[in-house]
Design a protein around this motif. Structure first.
Motif, PDB file in Angstrom:
ATOM      1  N   ASP A  22      42.251  44.872  48.478  1.00 28.24           N
ATOM      2  CA  ASP A  22      42.737  45.375  49.614  1.00 28.24           C
ATOM      3  C   ASP A  22      43.396  44.590  50.957  1.00 28.24           C
ATOM      4  O   ASP A  22      44.249  44.365  51.127  1.00 28.24           O
ATOM      5  N   ASN A  23      41.637  43.535  50.518  1.00 26.71           N
ATOM      6  CA  ASN A  23      42.292  42.268  51.623  1.00 26.71           C
ATOM      7  C   ASN A  23      43.433  41.011  51.794  1.00 26.71           C
ATOM      8  O   ASN A  23      43.841  40.519  52.506  1.00 26.71           O
ATOM      9  N   ILE A  24      43.258  41.314  50.038  1.00 26.89           N
ATOM     10  CA  ILE A  24      44.261  40.128  49.379  1.00 26.89           C
ATOM     11  C   ILE A  24      45.823  40.502  49.445  1.00 26.89           C
ATOM     12  O   ILE A  24      46.745  39.773  49.777  1.00 26.89           O
ATOM     13  N   PHE A  25      45.829  42.413  49.237  1.00 26.82           N
ATOM     14  CA  PHE A  25      47.187  42.402  48.889  1.00 26.82           C
ATOM     15  C   PHE A  25      48.163  43.123  50.458  1.00 26.82           C
ATOM     16  O   PHE A  25      49.629  43.751  50.682  1.00 26.82           O
ATOM     17  N   THR A  26      46.852  43.873  51.422  1.00 27.13           N
ATOM     18  CA  THR A  26      47.621  44.418  52.345  1.00 27.13           C
ATOM     19  C   THR A  26      48.245  42.836  53.678  1.00 27.13           C
ATOM     20  O   THR A  26      48.645  43.141  54.254  1.00 27.13           O
ATOM     21  N   LYS A  27      48.143  41.179  53.044  1.00 31.06           N
ATOM     22  CA  LYS A  27      49.044  40.618  53.075  1.00 31.06           C
ATOM     23  C   LYS A  27      50.897  40.426  52.838  1.00 31.06           C
ATOM     24  O   LYS A  27      50.926  39.732  53.612  1.00 31.06           O
ATOM     25  N   PHE A  28      49.890  40.581  52.206  1.00 29.28           N
ATOM     26  CA  PHE A  28      51.298  41.088  51.701  1.00 29.28           C
ATOM     27  C   PHE A  28      52.809  41.903  52.393  1.00 29.28           C
ATOM     28  O   PHE A  28      52.624  42.191  52.995  1.00 29.28           O
ATOM     29  N   CYS A  29      54.128  41.243  51.970  1.00 27.43           N
ATOM     30  CA  CYS A  29      55.603  42.106  52.623  1.00 27.43           C
ATOM     31  C   CYS A  29      55.677  43.376  51.600  1.00 27.43           C
ATOM     32  O   CYS A  29      54.614  43.982  50.709  1.00 27.43           O
ATOM     33  N   ILE A  30      56.053  44.517  52.825  1.00 26.90           N
ATOM     34  CA  ILE A  30      55.634  46.190  52.056  1.00 26.90           C
ATOM     35  C   ILE A  30      56.369  46.039  50.837  1.00 26.90           C
ATOM     36  O   ILE A  30      56.034  46.466  49.544  1.00 26.90           O
ATOM     37  N   GLY A  31      57.942  45.660  50.568  1.00 21.49           N
ATOM     38  CA  GLY A  31      58.788  46.036  49.258  1.00 21.49           C
ATOM     39  C   GLY A  31      58.132  44.528  48.314  1.00 21.49           C
ATOM     40  O   GLY A  31      58.667  44.559  46.841  1.00 21.49           O
ATOM     41  N   LYS A  32      56.888  44.055  48.417  1.00 22.45           N
ATOM     42  CA  LYS A  32      56.200  43.442  47.129  1.00 22.45           C
ATOM     43  C   LYS A  32      54.840  43.651  46.584  1.00 22.45           C
ATOM     44  O   LYS A  32      54.902  43.221  45.949  1.00 22.45           O
TER      45      LYS A  32
END
Length: 459
Positions: A449-459
């Protein structure tokens, strides 16, 4: 351990930047992605079409045509997420994309969370965690070098090194664990001399990776480069020349720059953060004094200092006194003799004793090419990137490597002190755990969660 239960719902998000544009792409991923789009698509039957094909038609809400679109099909596992993926290319109107997304939500799709497409790709075994994080770095890359490093990591260059380290440790860990099963018989399956050689070798490799983080930070965040010097030396003119724009106010009045001015420029594929500062001098002006204090603060944080002086009005003795008063920390610096176009040959010749000196004219940009080349040489960026060396750019990876290094050091100390196998095994397991965190062979929901919540929504 990687979670084994994957989402069974179908997610949707706008994959292109929001706002008006020629084309927008709406991405769906999940078991119902194709059937959901097919239910509102007027054209070919998408469920009967082959993977990796494009289909033109219209999207309809009942009898109402919302848009003419091109639908791209990617059937799992031959897709980014290894699930069925559909990308709908429509006209780039925010109204149209909103209407289409609402329509697919009514069909049963769910709005994707930040980074959820890449998270699913990781969970489905498309790539490891370090490669997944490199996807975000690739999107954020803004220079040739950051792009090259991100591409290398996304294609598994960094992961391969970590996995090779881990595989060698696992072999010896298994041998020591086997010893513990026969502890009463006092047998030794893991050769201690070979173990010492391996740990020493791994420690050197980990140390090299840790040292590369400094370069990785430079590539990712830019080189903080402070332009300093006496008032009216031409600092703001040099900043404007380096940026190729009128960023800072230029005046003949000493003390014009009273605060820190910062901007970025790409030189040779590397990003530099140039920081123009207030002129260094004693002053009774309260505002200017604050600016001088901020200049000294910036000098303490700089990775590189450009010290500018006026060759037409500065003597070698004065320059030496300025540098001594500056009290630069252990930071690389370049001396820049400005206004060479106004200087006599005799004035230039008197500074021959100074090292790292470049003559230039910030006003005419003479000598600017030499300065830019020297900046690259100072950072050693080209050597670091063009070789086979892996660059660590991620703080999480750096921290895990630090803990790995500490654990390996404990193993060496344990061997020196003749510790039993159970103690050695504990330290080796700790190193294996930290290396596994980097690639995702060991992970937790909180970490993901800590890693992927920093991504943009569409990626």
């Amino acid at each position: 351990m990687i979670p084994s239960t994957l989402s069974k719902d179908t997610i949707i998000a706008l994959a292109t930047a929001s706002g008006h544009g020629a084309i927008a792409i709406i991405r769906l991923s999940g078991p119902e992605a194709i059937s959901m789009v097919n239910g509102v698509f007027k054209g070919k039957n998408l469920e009967k079409q082959a993977s990796h094909t494009l289909h033109f038609g219209t999207i309809r809400d009942g009898e109402k045509i919302l848009d003419e679109v091109v639908v791209s099909l990617f059937k799992g596992p031959a897709s980014y997420t290894k699930e069925d993926v559909v990308e709908v290319s429509c006209h780039g109107s925010p109204y149209i994309t909103e209407q289409l997304i609402k329509l697919f939500l009514r069909q049963g799709a769910r709005l994707a969370e930040a980074g959820e497409f890449t998270k699913r790709a990781f969970l489905n075994g498309q790539f490891d965690l370090a490669q997944a994080e490199a996807v975000a770095d690739l999107i954020a890359s803004d220079s040739a070098l950051t792009h090259q490093v991100a591409m290398n990591q996304m294609r598994g260059g960094f992961s391969q090194e970590i996995k090779a380290l881990r595989a060698q440790l696992i072999h010896f860990a298994s041998m020591i664990e086997l010893e513990l099963d026969f502890s009463e018989e006092d047998v030794e399956f893991a050769d201690r001399s070979a173990l010492r050689n391996l740990i020493t070798q791994l420690q050197r490799l980990v140390t090299d990776l840790l040292r590369s983080f400094e370069m990785g930070n430079v590539l990712k965040n830019g080189v903080p480069t402070v332009i300093a010097g006496k008032p009216n030396a031409g600092k703001s003119t040099l900043l404007n020349a380096l940026l190729n724009e009128e960023k800072a106010i230029v005046s003949d009045i000493p003390g014009t720059t009273r605060d820190v001015i910062e901007d970025e420029a790409i030189i040779g594929g590397l990003r530099f953060r140039f920081i123009d500062t207030a002129g260094l001098r004693e002053t009774l002006d309260t505002v200017e004094a604050i600016g001088v204090a901020r200049t000294k603060q910036q000098l303490q944080k700089a990775s590189l200092v450009l010290y500018l002086f006026d060759v037409t009005s500065t003597s070698p003795a004065e320059l030496k006194a300025e540098l001594e008063a500056l009290q630069l920390p252990q930071v690389p610096y370049l001396l820049l003799g400005n206004k060479q176009d106004l200087a006599t040959p005799e004035q230039l010749a008197q500074f021959q004793e100074f090292e790292h000196l470049i003559f230039l004219s910030a006003g005419t940009k003479a000598g600017l090419d030499e300065l830019q080349q020297t900046l690259l040489e100072q950072v050693h960026a080209n050597e670091a990137i063009t070789g086979d060396r892996t660059i660590v750019t991620n703080l999480r990876h750096f921290q895990s490597l630090q803990k790995t290094s500490n654990a390996l050091l404990e193993v060496l100390q344990g061997l020196d002190n003749g510790l039993t196998g159970d103690w050695l095994a504990a330290d080796i397991r700790r190193a294996l755990y930290e290396l596994g965190l980097i690639t995702g062979e060991i992970t937790t929901d909180d970490l993901l969660d800590n890693i992927f919540t920093k991504f943009c929504i569409g990626k």
